[in-house]
Enzyme design. Sequence first.
Site, PDB file in Angstrom:
ATOM      1  N   ARG A 158       0.843  -1.201   0.000  1.00 48.29           N
ATOM      2  CA  ARG A 158       0.000   0.000   0.000  1.00 48.29           C
ATOM      3  C   ARG A 158       0.878   1.250   0.000  1.00 48.29           C
ATOM      4  O   ARG A 158       0.587   2.235  -0.676  1.00 48.29           O
ATOM      5  CB  ARG A 158      -0.936  -0.006   1.226  1.00 48.29           C
ATOM      6  N   PHE A 205     -11.336  -5.129  -5.645  1.00 46.48           N
ATOM      7  CA  PHE A 205     -11.199  -6.022  -4.476  1.00 46.48           C
ATOM      8  C   PHE A 205     -10.619  -5.195  -3.325  1.00 46.48           C
ATOM      9  O   PHE A 205      -9.617  -5.545  -2.715  1.00 46.48           O
ATOM     10  CB  PHE A 205     -10.299  -7.224  -4.787  1.00 46.48           C
ATOM     11  N   ASP A 232     -15.860  -3.718  -4.312  1.00 48.11           N
ATOM     12  CA  ASP A 232     -15.755  -4.960  -3.536  1.00 48.11           C
ATOM     13  C   ASP A 232     -17.122  -5.634  -3.471  1.00 48.11           C
ATOM     14  O   ASP A 232     -18.159  -4.991  -3.616  1.00 48.11           O
ATOM     15  CB  ASP A 232     -15.248  -4.673  -2.113  1.00 48.11           C
ATOM     16  N   ASN A 255     -19.605  -7.638  -8.212  1.00 47.97           N
ATOM     17  CA  ASN A 255     -18.615  -8.593  -8.689  1.00 47.97           C
ATOM     18  C   ASN A 255     -17.596  -7.858  -9.562  1.00 47.97           C
ATOM     19  O   ASN A 255     -17.956  -7.263 -10.580  1.00 47.97           O
ATOM     20  CB  ASN A 255     -19.343  -9.674  -9.483  1.00 47.97           C
ATOM     21  N   ALA A 256     -16.358  -7.911  -9.161  1.00 51.64           N
ATOM     22  CA  ALA A 256     -15.323  -7.148  -9.872  1.00 51.64           C
ATOM     23  C   ALA A 256     -15.232  -7.549 -11.343  1.00 51.64           C
ATOM     24  O   ALA A 256     -15.041  -6.692 -12.209  1.00 51.64           O
ATOM     25  CB  ALA A 256     -13.973  -7.353  -9.186  1.00 51.64           C
ATOM     26  N   ASP A 299      -6.547  -6.905  -6.327  1.00 50.54           N
ATOM     27  CA  ASP A 299      -6.102  -7.711  -5.167  1.00 50.54           C
ATOM     28  C   ASP A 299      -7.181  -8.724  -4.792  1.00 50.54           C
ATOM     29  O   ASP A 299      -7.789  -8.633  -3.722  1.00 50.54           O
ATOM     30  CB  ASP A 299      -5.786  -6.774  -3.995  1.00 50.54           C
ATOM     31  N   CYS A 345      -2.928 -14.300  -4.031  1.00 50.40           N
ATOM     32  CA  CYS A 345      -2.592 -14.841  -2.709  1.00 50.40           C
ATOM     33  C   CYS A 345      -2.867 -16.346  -2.670  1.00 50.40           C
ATOM     34  O   CYS A 345      -3.161 -16.907  -1.623  1.00 50.40           O
ATOM     35  CB  CYS A 345      -3.292 -14.089  -1.593  1.00 50.40           C
TER      36      CYS A 345
END
Length: 414
Positions: free
Chosen positions: A216, A245, A268, A297-298, A318, A358
């Site tokens: 960030r 996100f 988000d 929904n992205a 992200d 991730c």
Amino acid sequence: MARLILKPGRERPLLQRHPWVFSGAVARVEGNPEPGATLPVVSGDGEFLGVAGWNPASQLCARIWTFADEPVDAAFFRRRLAAALALRRLEGLAPAATLAGSRAAFRLVHAEADGLPGLIADVYAGFIVLQVLTLAVEKNLPVILDTLAELLSPEGIYERSDVDLRTREGLEERTGVLRGVEPPDRVEIAEGGLRLLVDLKRGQKTGFFLDQRDNRRIVADYAERLAMQRQAEGRPSSLEILNAFSYTGGFGLAAARACPGARVVHLDASAEALALARDMAELNGLDPAGMEFLVGNAFELLRKFRDQARQFDLIVLDPPKFAASQAAVDKAARGYKDLALLGFKLLRPGGLMATFSCSGAVSPELFQKIIAGAAVDARCETQILHRLGPGPDHPLLPAFAEGEYLKGLLLRRE
Ligand code: SAH
């Protein structure tokens, strides 16, 4: 005495300091230990390899507490927890004394990487939030709690073991106060000059994504310099930023603070997370009029932006973990590629994009390949400016690739 004996030749990973034993590698367990017990692990030849916490209910049936031949007792846990705290002080993240009056937020214990497999402990101002992921940790919880209380004098220790991983250990999900007082609904922490609010009891994970702290900052620093460069060139300097996100807004709030006048779209699936993002914008004196908070929904919203030919100067992608296992990697790769492809299409020439995965099962090499493919398909020339990973309070072990879950790239579109 009870001990766990491996099949011949299965000691290799342990000799390399990989801390996991799978049931397929076990020849037999001698003695009559209780599930959750601490056992020495030996090779087929009887060579000592380490001391592990054992749970026959799990396929990942033993995790190494220590590769030394030493007792795993209260003094052991005290040493491990004190070492974890000393490391966070070295990293400049933990306060020098107790948590009293501190607004620091950091990961204090990162499981295997701190020699405490199955235990996550995150500090948020005066509170510690724990995730107990294994039966072996559960058995040792009283001494862990005593030691944390003694080392840091927290106002409270709260459990967020509402993680489906626990079912593999035959454990129920559980949340609640373990020590001291219950945290308020919103705990204030400080990060990068911002006042942030974290919901420790109902937020995702332990309330906040501490692993992205450094990223960030990196993104915010670039946003600031990009805006200055635009201004110097006599171009509009109020950046348009897409924070996809966004969760509670982390990246977008940091960027907005760094370049006043920026317009930020936070996006988000969680309305609660975005409500908190809005409150934090106000708390920090950032103009909420310059921010959009879109619940949805992205994938769909990014496609809509593409169809509207909307463009951004800075994009953060992200998403949550797409691949929970090796079997899900192909599908996850398509998800990351679709996102990056959309991201490149929405990115102005000269713009920046930070894109993350991730998923532990997606390696940094694979992730980079996926992004390279997306750039080609988007007909976009791009450079990698930074390879991104978690901050140093989420250390990695050299021989434990499973721990390398967060990876990202900061890219510039030519
Ligand atoms: N960047 C954030 C952390 C993001 S975590 C930070 O720095 O704090 C991933 C987020 O993706 C979660 O907030 C989750 O609610 C959201 N999410 C999951 N699936 C989504 C989807 N399909 N569309 C939009 N958001 C989604």
